[in-house]
Write a protein that holds these residues in place. Structure first.
Motif, PDB file in Angstrom:
ATOM      1  N   CYS A  61     -87.738  17.668  29.058  1.00  0.00           N
ATOM      2  CA  CYS A  61     -87.354  18.150  30.389  1.00  0.00           C
ATOM      3  C   CYS A  61     -87.045  16.997  31.333  1.00  0.00           C
ATOM      4  O   CYS A  61     -86.072  17.043  32.108  1.00  0.00           O
ATOM      5  CB  CYS A  61     -88.478  19.001  30.983  1.00  0.00           C
ATOM      6  SG  CYS A  61     -88.678  20.640  30.252  1.00  0.00           S
ATOM      7  N   ARG A  62     -87.836  15.932  31.239  1.00  0.00           N
ATOM      8  CA  ARG A  62     -87.665  14.825  32.181  1.00  0.00           C
ATOM      9  C   ARG A  62     -86.376  14.043  31.915  1.00  0.00           C
ATOM     10  O   ARG A  62     -85.656  13.691  32.842  1.00  0.00           O
ATOM     11  CB  ARG A  62     -88.872  13.888  32.122  1.00  0.00           C
ATOM     12  CG  ARG A  62     -88.980  13.039  33.384  1.00  0.00           C
ATOM     13  CD  ARG A  62     -90.194  12.162  33.398  1.00  0.00           C
ATOM     14  NE  ARG A  62     -90.369  11.616  34.737  1.00  0.00           N
ATOM     15  CZ  ARG A  62     -91.117  10.576  35.025  1.00  0.00           C
ATOM     16  NH1 ARG A  62     -91.783   9.962  34.063  1.00  0.00           N
ATOM     17  NH2 ARG A  62     -91.225  10.136  36.256  1.00  0.00           N
TER      18      ARG A  62
ATOM     19  N   ASP B 255     -83.530  16.169  33.009  1.00  0.00           N
ATOM     20  CA  ASP B 255     -83.467  16.219  34.472  1.00  0.00           C
ATOM     21  C   ASP B 255     -82.767  14.977  35.012  1.00  0.00           C
ATOM     22  O   ASP B 255     -81.979  15.056  35.953  1.00  0.00           O
ATOM     23  CB  ASP B 255     -84.885  16.327  35.034  1.00  0.00           C
ATOM     24  CG  ASP B 255     -84.903  16.424  36.550  1.00  0.00           C
ATOM     25  OD1 ASP B 255     -84.141  17.247  37.091  1.00  0.00           O
ATOM     26  OD2 ASP B 255     -85.669  15.678  37.187  1.00  0.00           O
ATOM     27  N   ARG B 256     -83.054  13.832  34.416  1.00  0.00           N
ATOM     28  CA  ARG B 256     -82.350  12.604  34.814  1.00  0.00           C
ATOM     29  C   ARG B 256     -80.852  12.724  34.547  1.00  0.00           C
ATOM     30  O   ARG B 256     -80.021  12.334  35.368  1.00  0.00           O
ATOM     31  CB  ARG B 256     -82.901  11.402  34.055  1.00  0.00           C
ATOM     32  CG  ARG B 256     -84.275  10.947  34.479  1.00  0.00           C
ATOM     33  CD  ARG B 256     -84.529   9.548  33.945  1.00  0.00           C
ATOM     34  NE  ARG B 256     -85.935   9.228  34.038  1.00  0.00           N
ATOM     35  CZ  ARG B 256     -86.811   9.432  33.070  1.00  0.00           C
ATOM     36  NH1 ARG B 256     -86.413   9.964  31.924  1.00  0.00           N
ATOM     37  NH2 ARG B 256     -88.068   9.118  33.215  1.00  0.00           N
TER      38      ARG B 256
ATOM     39  N   ASP C 219     -91.904   8.496  28.202  1.00  0.00           N
ATOM     40  CA  ASP C 219     -92.387   9.695  28.878  1.00  0.00           C
ATOM     41  C   ASP C 219     -93.325  10.496  27.977  1.00  0.00           C
ATOM     42  O   ASP C 219     -94.313  11.069  28.449  1.00  0.00           O
ATOM     43  CB  ASP C 219     -91.201  10.580  29.288  1.00  0.00           C
ATOM     44  CG  ASP C 219     -90.394   9.971  30.420  1.00  0.00           C
ATOM     45  OD1 ASP C 219     -90.946   9.130  31.156  1.00  0.00           O
ATOM     46  OD2 ASP C 219     -89.221  10.339  30.567  1.00  0.00           O
TER      47      ASP C 219
ATOM     48  N   GLU D 174     -92.213  22.020  32.734  1.00  0.00           N
ATOM     49  CA  GLU D 174     -91.136  21.611  33.651  1.00  0.00           C
ATOM     50  C   GLU D 174     -91.701  21.040  34.943  1.00  0.00           C
ATOM     51  O   GLU D 174     -91.199  20.050  35.477  1.00  0.00           O
ATOM     52  CB  GLU D 174     -90.233  22.816  33.931  1.00  0.00           C
ATOM     53  CG  GLU D 174     -89.059  22.527  34.859  1.00  0.00           C
ATOM     54  CD  GLU D 174     -89.368  22.833  36.305  1.00  0.00           C
ATOM     55  OE1 GLU D 174     -88.787  22.167  37.188  1.00  0.00           O
ATOM     56  OE2 GLU D 174     -90.198  23.731  36.566  1.00  0.00           O
TER      57      GLU D 174
ATOM     58  N   ALA E 215     -92.988  17.602  34.344  1.00  0.00           N
ATOM     59  CA  ALA E 215     -91.879  16.667  34.140  1.00  0.00           C
ATOM     60  C   ALA E 215     -91.186  16.277  35.439  1.00  0.00           C
ATOM     61  O   ALA E 215     -90.853  15.107  35.654  1.00  0.00           O
ATOM     62  CB  ALA E 215     -90.866  17.272  33.171  1.00  0.00           C
ATOM     63  N   THR E 216     -90.968  17.270  36.320  1.00  0.00           N
ATOM     64  CA  THR E 216     -90.180  17.022  37.528  1.00  0.00           C
ATOM     65  C   THR E 216     -91.015  16.788  38.774  1.00  0.00           C
ATOM     66  O   THR E 216     -90.474  16.425  39.818  1.00  0.00           O
ATOM     67  CB  THR E 216     -89.230  18.199  37.798  1.00  0.00           C
ATOM     68  OG1 THR E 216     -90.000  19.396  38.031  1.00  0.00           O
ATOM     69  CG2 THR E 216     -88.305  18.438  36.612  1.00  0.00           C
TER      70      THR E 216
ATOM     71  N   ARG F 237     -90.099  16.226  44.336  1.00  0.00           N
ATOM     72  CA  ARG F 237     -89.677  15.750  43.023  1.00  0.00           C
ATOM     73  C   ARG F 237     -90.225  14.356  42.747  1.00  0.00           C
ATOM     74  O   ARG F 237     -90.249  13.498  43.623  1.00  0.00           O
ATOM     75  CB  ARG F 237     -88.137  15.719  42.960  1.00  0.00           C
ATOM     76  CG  ARG F 237     -87.609  15.175  41.660  1.00  0.00           C
ATOM     77  CD  ARG F 237     -86.101  15.214  41.656  1.00  0.00           C
ATOM     78  NE  ARG F 237     -85.624  16.578  41.609  1.00  0.00           N
ATOM     79  CZ  ARG F 237     -85.551  17.289  40.509  1.00  0.00           C
ATOM     80  NH1 ARG F 237     -85.938  16.775  39.361  1.00  0.00           N
ATOM     81  NH2 ARG F 237     -85.097  18.521  40.529  1.00  0.00           N
ATOM     82  N   ARG F 238     -90.645  14.152  41.500  1.00  0.00           N
ATOM     83  CA  ARG F 238     -91.175  12.861  41.105  1.00  0.00           C
ATOM     84  C   ARG F 238     -90.054  11.849  40.969  1.00  0.00           C
ATOM     85  O   ARG F 238     -88.972  12.150  40.485  1.00  0.00           O
ATOM     86  CB  ARG F 238     -91.919  12.986  39.766  1.00  0.00           C
ATOM     87  CG  ARG F 238     -92.555  11.706  39.295  1.00  0.00           C
ATOM     88  CD  ARG F 238     -93.371  11.944  38.041  1.00  0.00           C
ATOM     89  NE  ARG F 238     -94.537  12.769  38.336  1.00  0.00           N
ATOM     90  CZ  ARG F 238     -94.666  14.036  37.986  1.00  0.00           C
ATOM     91  NH1 ARG F 238     -93.706  14.643  37.327  1.00  0.00           N
ATOM     92  NH2 ARG F 238     -95.751  14.733  38.290  1.00  0.00           N
TER      93      ARG F 238
ATOM     94  N   THR G 132     -87.966   8.631  39.495  1.00  0.00           N
ATOM     95  CA  THR G 132     -87.600   8.347  38.108  1.00  0.00           C
ATOM     96  C   THR G 132     -88.634   7.507  37.387  1.00  0.00           C
ATOM     97  O   THR G 132     -89.011   7.778  36.255  1.00  0.00           O
ATOM     98  CB  THR G 132     -86.236   7.632  38.061  1.00  0.00           C
ATOM     99  OG1 THR G 132     -85.275   8.458  38.716  1.00  0.00           O
ATOM    100  CG2 THR G 132     -85.811   7.387  36.643  1.00  0.00           C
TER     101      THR G 132
ATOM    102  N   LEU H 220     -96.184   9.921  34.731  1.00  0.00           N
ATOM    103  CA  LEU H 220     -96.481  11.341  34.583  1.00  0.00           C
ATOM    104  C   LEU H 220     -97.979  11.554  34.746  1.00  0.00           C
ATOM    105  O   LEU H 220     -98.776  10.700  34.370  1.00  0.00           O
ATOM    106  CB  LEU H 220     -96.027  11.828  33.209  1.00  0.00           C
ATOM    107  CG  LEU H 220     -94.512  11.930  33.028  1.00  0.00           C
ATOM    108  CD1 LEU H 220     -94.178  12.102  31.557  1.00  0.00           C
ATOM    109  CD2 LEU H 220     -93.948  13.086  33.825  1.00  0.00           C
TER     110      LEU H 220
END
Length: 205
Positions: A45-46, A49-50, A66, A124, A127-128, A135-136, A138, A142
């Motif tokens: 997911c991460r 997302d990127r 990750d 999700e 991850a985000t 939002r986390r 980049t 985690l």
């Protein structure tokens, strides 16, 4: 000029599709021990997302970084999900021979689908960073441990508050299962599109 633009868009779309399949393959490889499926899905997911936000980072190396970070709290969560799957499977077998099975069995299936959506949404969120303050970033690490518990609670709340997004994610999960049932080899890549569906239905930009 318009032809050149269409050609560029086509190549970009093909690149995104290949990234999605590569992420699915990496998730499948990282999920071989079974209990690592949750952190593997978080990593998938991460990285997707990127890709969706055009944040440049090598997918292959970033995924494994990750995955190692997510494994801190993800393995216990994966064990819990595995125990829940076994419990539901046993309950379905027991209920089948009980009076009122026509009502109890569909109810168990609905509960299983809801649990699947919450589990996917939890991954999700981890991850985000949707379960925390925005939002986390980049490069941010985690979370582990108790953060997963908070993510489960947030995922359940979001699923109840936005049933339409939960239904879309449930359909995506159902299609993934159907594709694997029709063509088992797709189990190697189907986690990629499913992770992208989880991120896309998260409602976070």
């Amino acid at each position: 000029m318009r032809t050149l633009k269409r050609s560029t868009e086509w190549r970009t779309g093909l690149g995104d599709f290949s990234d999605c399949l590569l992420a699915g393959l990496l998730v499948a490889l990282a999920s071989v021990p079974v209990v690592t499926a949750a952190p593997a899905f978080v990593a998938g997911c991460r990285v997707l997302d990127r890709t969706r936000r055009d944040v440049g980072s090598p997918l292959w190396t970033r995924f494994w970084a990750d995955f190692r970070e997510a494994a801190r709290g993800g393995v216990p969560f994966g064990l819990g999900c595995l125990a829940a799957v076994v419990l539901v499977a046993v309950d379905l077998e027991v209920v089948a021979s009980m009076p009122g099975a026509g009502v109890l069995k569909p109810a168990l299936w609905v509960l299983a689908v809801a649990g699947t959506v919450v589990a996917l949404r939890t991954c999700e969120l981890v991850a985000t960073g949707g379960g925390s303050a925005g939002r986390r970033e980049t490069g941010a690490p985690l979370p582990g441990g108790r953060a997963w518990l908070r993510a489960v609670v947030t995922a359940a709340r979001e699923t109840a508050a936005a049933p339409a997004r939960g239904l879309l994610l449930a359909v995506a999960a159902g299609l993934a299962v159907l594709l694997v049932w029709m063509l088992p080899i797709l189990a190697l890549v189907v986690a990629g599109p499913l992770a992208l569906a989880a991120v896309a239905t998260g409602g976070r930009r």
